[in-house]
Write an enzyme that holds these catalytic residues in place. Structure first.
Site, PDB file in Angstrom:
ATOM      1  N   LYS A 214       0.834  -1.198   0.000  1.00 11.48           N
ATOM      2  CA  LYS A 214       0.000   0.000   0.000  1.00 11.48           C
ATOM      3  C   LYS A 214       0.871   1.251   0.000  1.00 11.48           C
ATOM      4  O   LYS A 214       1.900   1.301   0.663  1.00 11.48           O
ATOM      5  CB  LYS A 214      -0.911   0.014   1.234  1.00 11.48           C
TER       6      LYS A 214
ATOM      7  N   HIS B  49      -7.520 -13.757   1.663  1.00 13.55           N
ATOM      8  CA  HIS B  49      -7.196 -13.034   2.895  1.00 13.55           C
ATOM      9  C   HIS B  49      -7.144 -13.977   4.098  1.00 13.55           C
ATOM     10  O   HIS B  49      -6.416 -13.719   5.058  1.00 13.55           O
ATOM     11  CB  HIS B  49      -8.223 -11.929   3.134  1.00 13.55           C
TER      12      HIS B  49
END
Length: 309
Positions: free
Chosen positions: A173, A251
């Site tokens: 990110k 995830h």
């Protein structure tokens, strides 16, 4: 005017805050919904009052949106008006003193060691061709070995896998880079996939096709396997492994990576670095997962916890 505010705000987030593409897309969707709601009431962002923001949040709740979604929308609205204030477009921030609903903290779902082993075994059999089976095995091995986000995994360049690396460079990110080590099984699965992929590149090159720069090529706009495709693949792998597919997502394997490391004695700060978390508080949630597992173990196996006959 209002649309220009939003586009300028998103441009600034991309340029100055290094916001990830998925974050910007989420911001854009939330702000468009807010803008459409305001426009239907004849309100513009330049004069919209605090009461309108509160009414919007009430309408979101009436639609049945979760606390997490409502909290996220308030957060981005607050950021937009703070940006507008800094730019001199407004003299106030109407969303500043509004209390959010608060996102309910749910412990992340995880998997046992046995379930992960079954998923890894099943990944080697999922696929109509040898290439698909090698690719799927490499994807699942890498995901569990590194704890990467699925967007980080499918977006890996092929250059990251060259030279039989013991560590792989991940761009996370905000374009932040981190190195994560590869396990022996992950390196083996990656090597087998890369050998097949290189041979396929030679074949395609002879037909006039340019080789892909992605480690996992696909038909997506970015030239690599999409997150959505991999999501469906791992569901099929779960079925083959005899693991409830509702409990398995890319995830979930990231959560399993962190939980299993913590249970094995790894330092929380190390796990934070490997996961790419900016704040260790985000990583601390895995201590609660482990606490719950330990409590369950005691309640089901301790002799004094069993009911007396």
């Amino acid at each position: 005017m209002s649309e220009r505010w939003i586009s300028t705000f998103l441009d600034a987030q991309a340029a100055e805050a290094n916001a990830a593409r998925n974050t910007l897309l989420a911001y854009g969707r939330d702000l468009k919904d807010f803008l459409d709601w305001s426009a239907r009431r004849g309100l513009g962002l330049e004069s919209l009052p605090k009461s309108a923001v509160e009414d919007y949040l009430v309408s979101c709740e009436a639609e049945g949106l979760s606390k997490a979604t409502r909290a996220r929308r308030l957060s981005v609205i607050r950021q937009l008006f703070r940006f507008a204030h800094d730019e001199g477009w407004r003299t106030d921030n109407p969303a500043l003193r509004i209390s959010g609903p608060g996102a309910s903290q749910r412990l992340p779902k995880t998997l046992s060691h046995d379930e992960v082993e079954r998923l890894l075994d099943a990944s080697r059999t999922k696929g109509r061709t040898l290439g698909e089976r090698l690719r799927n095995a490499a994807l699942v091995e890498l995901l569990y070995a590194t704890g990467m986000r699925v967007s980080e995994l499918v977006g890996l360049p092929v250059s990251a896998a060259r030279g039989e690396p013991k560590m792989i460079l991940v761009r996370g990110k905000g374009d932040k880079e981190r190195l994560v080590p590869l396990s022996t099984p992950a390196r083996a699965a990656l090597g087998e996939w890369l050998a097949w992929r290189d041979a396929e590149d030679v074949r395609l090159h002879a037909l006039g096709h340019r080789p892909s720069k992605a480690l996992f090529p696909g038909g997506g706009a970015d030239g690599h396997l999409t997150r959505q495709h991999f999501y469906l693949v791992i569901k099929d792998i779960a079925v083959l492994a005899g693991v409830d597919p509702t409990r398995v997502t890319p995830h979930t394997l990231r959560h399993a990576f962190a939980t299993h490391l913590l249970a094995g004695g790894a330092d929380l700060r190390v796990i934070q670095t490997l996961l790419g978390h900016a704040d260790v508080a985000t990583t601390e949630i895995y201590t609660h997962v482990l606490d719950d597992q330990l409590k369950s173990l005691v309640l089901t196996h301790h002799p004094l916890a069993k009911p007396k006959p």
